[in-house]
Design a protein around this motif. Structure first.
Motif, PDB file in Angstrom:
ATOM      1  N   ARG A   1      10.091  12.534  -0.335  1.00 31.29           N
ATOM      2  CA  ARG A   1       9.274  13.764  -0.247  1.00 31.29           C
ATOM      3  C   ARG A   1      10.268  14.855  -0.752  1.00 31.29           C
ATOM      4  O   ARG A   1      11.468  14.823  -0.726  1.00 31.29           O
ATOM      5  CB  ARG A   1       9.256  13.914   1.202  1.00 31.29           C
ATOM      6  CG  ARG A   1      10.590  14.020   2.203  1.00 31.29           C
ATOM      7  CD  ARG A   1      10.093  14.598   3.762  1.00 31.29           C
ATOM      8  NE  ARG A   1       9.712  13.458   4.504  1.00 31.29           N
ATOM      9  CZ  ARG A   1       9.447  13.622   5.991  1.00 31.29           C
ATOM     10  NH1 ARG A   1       9.585  14.838   6.257  1.00 31.29           N
ATOM     11  NH2 ARG A   1       9.286  12.474   6.778  1.00 31.29           N
ATOM     12  N   VAL A   2       9.466  16.069  -0.856  1.00 31.22           N
ATOM     13  CA  VAL A   2      10.070  17.180  -1.363  1.00 31.22           C
ATOM     14  C   VAL A   2       9.155  18.372  -0.409  1.00 31.22           C
ATOM     15  O   VAL A   2       7.994  18.221  -0.560  1.00 31.22           O
ATOM     16  CB  VAL A   2       9.757  17.450  -3.003  1.00 31.22           C
ATOM     17  CG1 VAL A   2      10.512  18.836  -3.356  1.00 31.22           C
ATOM     18  CG2 VAL A   2      10.365  16.241  -3.640  1.00 31.22           C
ATOM     19  N   LEU A   3      10.074  19.194  -0.168  1.00 32.61           N
ATOM     20  CA  LEU A   3       9.626  20.337   0.853  1.00 32.61           C
ATOM     21  C   LEU A   3      10.110  21.628   0.233  1.00 32.61           C
ATOM     22  O   LEU A   3      11.170  21.793   0.049  1.00 32.61           O
ATOM     23  CB  LEU A   3      10.031  19.966   2.395  1.00 32.61           C
ATOM     24  CG  LEU A   3       9.518  18.828   2.938  1.00 32.61           C
ATOM     25  CD1 LEU A   3      10.790  17.801   2.817  1.00 32.61           C
ATOM     26  CD2 LEU A   3       9.044  19.092   4.441  1.00 32.61           C
TER      27      LEU A   3
ATOM     28  N   TYR B   1       5.470  10.539  -0.037  1.00 35.09           N
ATOM     29  CA  TYR B   1       4.755   9.300  -0.180  1.00 35.09           C
ATOM     30  C   TYR B   1       5.662   8.051   0.629  1.00 35.09           C
ATOM     31  O   TYR B   1       6.715   8.130   0.813  1.00 35.09           O
ATOM     32  CB  TYR B   1       4.476   8.716  -1.653  1.00 35.09           C
ATOM     33  CG  TYR B   1       5.903   8.374  -2.219  1.00 35.09           C
ATOM     34  CD1 TYR B   1       6.340   7.170  -2.312  1.00 35.09           C
ATOM     35  CD2 TYR B   1       6.728   9.303  -2.857  1.00 35.09           C
ATOM     36  CE1 TYR B   1       7.514   6.691  -2.931  1.00 35.09           C
ATOM     37  CE2 TYR B   1       7.986   9.130  -3.559  1.00 35.09           C
ATOM     38  CZ  TYR B   1       8.049   7.767  -3.525  1.00 35.09           C
ATOM     39  OH  TYR B   1       9.335   7.167  -4.013  1.00 35.09           O
ATOM     40  N   GLU B   2       4.903   7.249   1.104  1.00 38.11           N
ATOM     41  CA  GLU B   2       5.565   6.005   1.879  1.00 38.11           C
ATOM     42  C   GLU B   2       4.824   4.630   1.710  1.00 38.11           C
ATOM     43  O   GLU B   2       3.884   4.709   1.116  1.00 38.11           O
ATOM     44  CB  GLU B   2       5.719   6.501   3.531  1.00 38.11           C
ATOM     45  CG  GLU B   2       6.501   7.435   3.710  1.00 38.11           C
ATOM     46  CD  GLU B   2       7.915   7.488   3.444  1.00 38.11           C
ATOM     47  OE1 GLU B   2       8.390   6.225   3.242  1.00 38.11           O
ATOM     48  OE2 GLU B   2       8.812   8.422   3.534  1.00 38.11           O
ATOM     49  N   SER B   3       5.576   3.681   2.063  1.00 35.22           N
ATOM     50  CA  SER B   3       5.217   2.484   2.017  1.00 35.22           C
ATOM     51  C   SER B   3       4.524   1.932   3.255  1.00 35.22           C
ATOM     52  O   SER B   3       3.987   0.914   3.595  1.00 35.22           O
ATOM     53  CB  SER B   3       5.968   1.382   1.519  1.00 35.22           C
ATOM     54  OG  SER B   3       7.105   1.330   2.443  1.00 35.22           O
ATOM     55  N   TYR B   4       4.291   3.077   4.227  1.00 32.37           N
ATOM     56  CA  TYR B   4       3.797   2.748   5.568  1.00 32.37           C
ATOM     57  C   TYR B   4       3.122   3.940   6.263  1.00 32.37           C
ATOM     58  O   TYR B   4       3.474   4.852   5.686  1.00 32.37           O
ATOM     59  CB  TYR B   4       4.929   2.246   6.510  1.00 32.37           C
ATOM     60  CG  TYR B   4       6.175   3.494   6.870  1.00 32.37           C
ATOM     61  CD1 TYR B   4       5.832   4.538   7.524  1.00 32.37           C
ATOM     62  CD2 TYR B   4       7.199   3.563   5.859  1.00 32.37           C
ATOM     63  CE1 TYR B   4       6.687   5.692   7.891  1.00 32.37           C
ATOM     64  CE2 TYR B   4       8.266   4.594   6.239  1.00 32.37           C
ATOM     65  CZ  TYR B   4       7.814   5.651   7.105  1.00 32.37           C
ATOM     66  OH  TYR B   4       8.812   6.703   7.231  1.00 32.37           O
ATOM     67  N   PRO B   5       2.157   3.924   7.062  1.00 31.25           N
ATOM     68  CA  PRO B   5       1.240   5.031   7.270  1.00 31.25           C
ATOM     69  C   PRO B   5       2.274   5.954   8.095  1.00 31.25           C
ATOM     70  O   PRO B   5       2.611   5.657   9.210  1.00 31.25           O
ATOM     71  CB  PRO B   5       0.174   4.269   8.226  1.00 31.25           C
ATOM     72  CG  PRO B   5       0.791   2.889   8.529  1.00 31.25           C
ATOM     73  CD  PRO B   5       1.792   2.571   7.645  1.00 31.25           C
TER      74      PRO B   5
ATOM     75  N   THR C   1       0.704  -1.137  -0.124  1.00 31.34           N
ATOM     76  CA  THR C   1       0.041  -0.043  -0.082  1.00 31.34           C
ATOM     77  C   THR C   1       1.034   1.375  -0.013  1.00 31.34           C
ATOM     78  O   THR C   1       1.738   1.204   0.598  1.00 31.34           O
ATOM     79  CB  THR C   1      -0.875   0.098   1.219  1.00 31.34           C
ATOM     80  OG1 THR C   1      -1.492  -1.210   1.084  1.00 31.34           O
ATOM     81  CG2 THR C   1      -1.749   1.059   1.227  1.00 31.34           C
ATOM     82  N   VAL C   2       0.646   2.166  -0.876  1.00 33.87           N
ATOM     83  CA  VAL C   2       1.219   3.634  -0.836  1.00 33.87           C
ATOM     84  C   VAL C   2       0.288   4.579  -0.121  1.00 33.87           C
ATOM     85  O   VAL C   2      -0.791   4.556  -0.300  1.00 33.87           O
ATOM     86  CB  VAL C   2       1.424   4.031  -2.267  1.00 33.87           C
ATOM     87  CG1 VAL C   2       2.108   5.154  -2.179  1.00 33.87           C
ATOM     88  CG2 VAL C   2       2.533   2.826  -2.863  1.00 33.87           C
ATOM     89  N   TYR C   3       0.954   5.310   0.963  1.00 36.24           N
ATOM     90  CA  TYR C   3       0.440   6.153   1.624  1.00 36.24           C
ATOM     91  C   TYR C   3       1.005   7.851   1.085  1.00 36.24           C
ATOM     92  O   TYR C   3       2.078   7.786   0.945  1.00 36.24           O
ATOM     93  CB  TYR C   3       0.660   6.113   3.209  1.00 36.24           C
ATOM     94  CG  TYR C   3       0.017   4.838   3.649  1.00 36.24           C
ATOM     95  CD1 TYR C   3      -1.099   4.883   4.413  1.00 36.24           C
ATOM     96  CD2 TYR C   3       0.892   3.670   3.485  1.00 36.24           C
ATOM     97  CE1 TYR C   3      -1.533   3.586   4.897  1.00 36.24           C
ATOM     98  CE2 TYR C   3       0.306   2.620   4.089  1.00 36.24           C
ATOM     99  CZ  TYR C   3      -0.799   2.469   4.768  1.00 36.24           C
ATOM    100  OH  TYR C   3      -1.164   1.284   5.230  1.00 36.24           O
ATOM    101  N   SER C   4       0.021   8.562   0.584  1.00 33.61           N
ATOM    102  CA  SER C   4       0.560   9.777   0.083  1.00 33.61           C
ATOM    103  C   SER C   4      -0.116  11.134   0.650  1.00 33.61           C
ATOM    104  O   SER C   4      -1.145  10.827   1.380  1.00 33.61           O
ATOM    105  CB  SER C   4       0.219   9.905  -1.398  1.00 33.61           C
ATOM    106  OG  SER C   4      -1.152   9.791  -1.613  1.00 33.61           O
ATOM    107  N   LEU C   5       0.746  12.212   0.981  1.00 31.90           N
ATOM    108  CA  LEU C   5       0.222  13.384   1.432  1.00 31.90           C
ATOM    109  C   LEU C   5       0.777  14.623   0.522  1.00 31.90           C
ATOM    110  O   LEU C   5       1.919  14.789   0.270  1.00 31.90           O
ATOM    111  CB  LEU C   5       0.552  13.555   3.089  1.00 31.90           C
ATOM    112  CG  LEU C   5       0.209  14.643   3.605  1.00 31.90           C
ATOM    113  CD1 LEU C   5       0.238  14.306   5.318  1.00 31.90           C
ATOM    114  CD2 LEU C   5       1.549  15.999   3.556  1.00 31.90           C
TER     115      LEU C   5
END
Length: 665
Positions: A234-236, A244-248, A196-200
């Motif tokens: 990530r880019v800030l 994005y990550e593979s974990y929450p 699962t991919v978690y994105s923000l």
């Protein structure tokens, strides 16, 4: 029995809350800070008093919305007319609760003064929040001048397939975020049956939808160079960020819509002898609680382990304001595929040291590829110097470097693709009405000001001209070709060189004659560019008009005679007022004064083009090369030229792709 139950419930809730991030017992996770020391204040000054007032007000406002979403607050400290006024804001991650947000802001207000004790322009980034302040208002403006890129050490098994999936996912999330008043969006998506991919994504809520999208698209464009094939990245920027990550890594329940409660069920109370005994309840509950605790502890362990893998790279890069050379490197095969093996159909043009091609990366991003010729005379170290220099430059009016390739004899630079042509095409051929507006809005001036004062390096372009100004889809200018740039140290104000490189007609007299260059050299070039923009005439190929032998004397003659409006192209005279043309001409003539001390700084130019309240000095006759004392005293000098056979002659354009003397600010 009741005590045992309460203890088990307490332990259970503690583990759950720690795992889901409901509590913030630990300090926020520091990422990076940006505080260039070009603008500082003295201890116990008015600015520091205003800053202390601003910082002390933040923790109590962490839960206020200030007209925007909760977790975001902007404010000023000081009188409206005060030159020491402080403008600042904080932004908490959109999934944080009020307590976690307040804790992060409180910590940031204390930590920032330790990391940036006397700097007026400051941004500090944490996992949970960011804090910014400046002596100039930046509210509702997208800021991409500073960047931090980080990635997970773990790779995915099929990077090409994953990159395509990730590009589509992030595009969808960005679209949702820019249409959300909070400018925030998260998404959990199944990549496969086992992953699962978690994105923000998030912008500061004061940005418009368009500015937020521009910022996030810019951040998305950085992902391939830092995080291609990685399980997380990530880019800030100061104004936006994505991850994005593979974990929450965020708290889903804090923003998820709670499910509808089920209908009430009948409850049968067990009492007396018909109920279960205490020993039976303990025998049932205890194993369940123990299993749940062990399960959650295991999840916590795995989560911490994943974060440590990420933080190992984070710590390596947090102290550097750019990513390493390795993170910028493309392999030659990728470049070949992107440009269809450097097909002539993809060729955009030719520069002084090689050809430029359009390319498309596997995930769909368009790029411009500068392939240096093998006869360029540029060594590997000089090439790497240019990569280091340009990678440090992040500004909306500068062409962004995405990466490079250095394999065998191949030296390739990969830039963002800017779809429209260069400024000289529009100046001397199509002449759209918006060009003088471009000058008046001082976008080019802002880009040069960033190079001179706001970037991490003090940079002198040394070849600022119309053909090095590219135009994007909205006709916004982007300064390109930093091959002639010279980096200054903090205390340096000018330098000398025996290698005169640049373009005749744009070079300042002190540089062309004596090899002396400074930030005022770029100011001179900007003045020439400003006068070219107004008149639509090219200085280097100006033919005698109205008794003037070059563009500068032509502009001076009309200024002296009180007819500056006659400088403007006759097709555009109805589109601009006399005041607009007069002020732009005034600024242009001040920039081309013979004495560098008489030329304004880029900061003054930006203010002058923005505000009529700025008082400008009276210009004198500009420096002239043709028909003046300058020409008679012009020494014979060998100019650097891409065509070595003609190095003794005066070239129209001299292109040089080397960078020397790299000094941090």
């Amino acid at each position: 029995m009741p005590a045992f139950k309460l203890l088990m419930v307490f332990l259970f809730l503690c583990f759950v809350s720690n795992f889901l991030g409901f509590t913030t017992a630990a300090d926020p996770n520091y990422l990076a800070h940006f505080c260039p020391n070009t603008t500082t204040f003295t201890r116990n000054s008015t600015f520091q008093s205003n800053l202390n007032l601003f910082l002390s007000s933040l923790p109590t406002n962490a839960n206020r919305s200030n007209g925007f979403s909760r977790g975001f607050y902007n404010a000023t400290a000081g009188q409206t007319s005060d030159s020491d006024r402080v403008y600042g804001l904080f932004l908490c991650r959109g999934d944080l609760g009020s307590t976690a947000c307040q804790d992060c802001v409180t910590f940031a207000t204390k930590n920032v003064t330790q990391r940036c004790p006397v700097e007026k322009r400051t941004t500090i980034l944490f996992d949970e929040c960011l804090l910014r302040y400046s002596n100039q208002s930046f509210f509702s403006n997208s800021d991409m001048s500073s960047q931090l890129s980080m990635w997970n050490l773990q790779n995915v098994t099929e990077p090409d397939k994953f990159n395509v999936f990730l590009g589509n996912l992030m595009n969808q999330v960005i679209t949702q975020a820019v249409n959300n008043p909070k400018r925030f969006e998260i998404r959990k998506t199944n990549y496969s049956a086992f992953q699962t991919v978690y994105s923000l994504v998030q912008c500061t809520p004061d940005l418009s939808s368009r500015d937020c999208e521009v910022c996030l698209r810019g951040a998305l464009g950085q992902l391939p160079r830092c995080c291609s094939g990685r399980q997380g990245g990530r880019v800030l920027y100061p104004s936006c960020n994505l991850r994005y990550e593979s974990y929450p890594f965020y708290n889903e329940s804090a923003i998820a819509v709670p499910p509808s409660p089920p209908p009430p069920a009948s409850v049968t109370r067990l009492q007396g002898k018909s109920g279960l005994s205490s020993s039976t309840i303990i025998a049932i509950v205890a194993p369940i609680v123990v299993i749940a605790v062990l399960f959650i502890a295991g999840l916590c362990f795995l989560r911490r382990r994943a974060e440590k893998k990420y933080n190992a790279v984070l710590e390596q890069n947090a102290d550097n304001d750019i990513t390493t050379l390795e993170s910028l490197q493309f392999d030659f095969k990728t470049i070949e595929v992107a440009t269809n093996k450097f097909s002539s159909d993809n060729k955009l043009g030719r520069g002084g040291f090689g050809e430029v091609y359009k390319g498309v990366l596997p995930h769909g991003q368009e790029i411009a590829v500068k392939r240096l010729s093998r006869s360029s005379g540029q060594g590997a170290q000089e090439f790497k110097n240019e990569v280091v220099l340009v990678a440090k430059l992040q500004h909306r009016n500068l062409v962004r470097l995405l990466g490079f390739c250095l394999e065998g004899d191949e030296k390739i630079l990969v830039y963002e693709f800017v779809p429209n042509k260069s400024l000289d095409y529009f100046l001397y051929e199509t002449r759209p009405i918006g060009l003088v507006k471009t000058l008046q809005d001082n976008w080019i001036a802002r880009g040069i000001l960033y190079l001179h004062e706001d970037s991490q390096l003090r940079i002198i372009h040394r070849d600022l001209k119309a053909s090095n100004i590219l135009l994007d889809v909205q006709m916004n200018p982007k300064i390109s070709d930093f091959g002639l740039a010279r980096i200054f140290g903090v205390d340096q104000t000018q330098g000398n060189t025996s290698r005169i490189v640049g373009t005749y007609g744009y070079m300042s007299p002190e540089y062309a004659m004596h090899g002396q260059f400074s930030v005022k050299s770029d100011v001179y070039s900007f003045g020439v560019l400003a006068l070219e923009t107004i008149t639509g005439k090219k200085n280097s190929s100006f033919y005698q008009t109205d008794g003037a032998e070059d563009l500068l004397s032509y502009a001076w003659k009309h200024w002296r005679d009180g007819t500056p409006l006659q400088l403007l192209d006759s097709n555009l005279t109805d589109s601009y007022s006399r005041d607009e043309v007069t002020r732009c001409t005034h600024v242009g003539l001040l920039c081309v004064q013979e004495d560098p001390a008489d030329r304004p700084s880029m900061a003054t130019i930006v203010l002058a083009l923005n505000s009529h309240s700025v008082t400008l000095s009276v210009p004198r006759q500009p420096a002239l090369f043709i028909g003046s004392r300058t020409e008679r005293s012009f020494p014979e000098r060998e100019f650097e030229c891409s065509d070595k056979s003609t190095s003794k002659s005066m070239p129209w354009s001299v292109d040089e792709a080397s960078i020397t003397e790299v000094y941090p600010r």
